[in-house]
Write an enzyme that holds these catalytic residues in place. Sequence first.
Site, short mmCIF file in Angstrom:
data_model
loop_
_atom_site.label_atom_id
_atom_site.label_comp_id
_atom_site.label_asym_id
_atom_site.label_seq_id
_atom_site.Cartn_x
_atom_site.Cartn_y
_atom_site.Cartn_z
N SER A 114 -0.13 1.80 5.34
CA SER A 114 0.87 0.72 5.41
C SER A 114 2.05 1.26 6.19
O SER A 114 2.25 2.48 6.24
CB SER A 114 1.33 0.32 4.00
OG SER A 114 2.45 -0.54 4.08
N TYR B 47 5.52 2.23 -4.39
CA TYR B 47 4.51 1.89 -3.38
C TYR B 47 4.64 2.78 -2.14
O TYR B 47 3.64 3.31 -1.64
CB TYR B 47 4.65 0.41 -3.00
CG TYR B 47 3.63 -0.09 -2.01
CD1 TYR B 47 2.26 -0.04 -2.30
CD2 TYR B 47 4.02 -0.62 -0.78
CE1 TYR B 47 1.31 -0.51 -1.39
CE2 TYR B 47 3.08 -1.10 0.13
CZ TYR B 47 1.73 -1.04 -0.18
OH TYR B 47 0.79 -1.51 0.72
#
Length: 253
Positions: A141, A154
């Site tokens: 990501s 995250y």
Amino acid sequence: MSYTANATPDGSRPVAAVTGASSGIGAAAARMLAAAGFDVVLGARRMEMLQAVADEMGGRAIALDVTDRASVEAFAAAVPRLNLLVNNAGGALGLEPIAESVDEHWRTMWESNVLGLMMVTRACLPALEASGNGHVINIGSIAGLESYAGGAGYTSAKHGVVAITETLRLELLGKPIRVTEIDPGMTETEFSLVRFAGDAARADKVYEGVDPLVAGDVADCIAWAATRPPHVNIDTLRVTPRAQARASVVHRR
Ligand code: NAP
């Protein structure tokens, strides 16, 4: 786009395993890889959704919880022939600052995005190597390349994915296995709905006034990387919507 899978050294149909294929990027990747000629094995926890996606392409749906070692080992045992592993299962939970962090959110994010990716990779490496032309594609990501307030659970997990991918590439040098990382920016899937515990209004706000990526855009990157000639390793691919310059810098209409 349409792509064609590389021929396998033994002439058999290439097999691709996609984790987290019940929705979003994983489901779209499974569809595109099947169209490229892969025999696709799909793993996730929500079996009904997974089976429906698998049925679209004549793929095999296998229950998989990447946080459960026994489940991971059973999944790997079901794919003794494997050419491509797409480590896609994962996601985010919550958006709390570190001062208010929720242990359970962090534990789940690390277990699925990091430990899960490690366990699936470890279990699948022997088959990938034996194939004579294996490939691991990790879905990272832009949260693995930069940080944003409220995102530490995250972003730290996805930074872990970057480190694991680099290490894997070093450790596999000389073996017939390619290692690719694809780092998407804002992509409209179930991601925000899961992150905000089913709060659809809050999830919708993330994409307000923006044309985000859709799952098919990221699947396109996966299928493209997977179908380059065997000597070509796509190392890292960062892909964002035009309206996104950084994880938290987005132009809204
Ligand atoms: P999504 O629609 O929520 O899909 C997540 C998938 O992961 C689902 O199929 C889910 O299936 C599976 N999954 C979650 N935990 C799992 C577990 N413990 N075991 C097995 N499967 C599990 O979100 P998505 O956007 O497609 O996310 C796919 C990947 O892209 C994730 O790694 C995410 O971090 C990454 N990513 C997303 C974005 C974005 O903006 N959407 C951006 C960058 C990176 P079940 O619930 O059925 O198990």
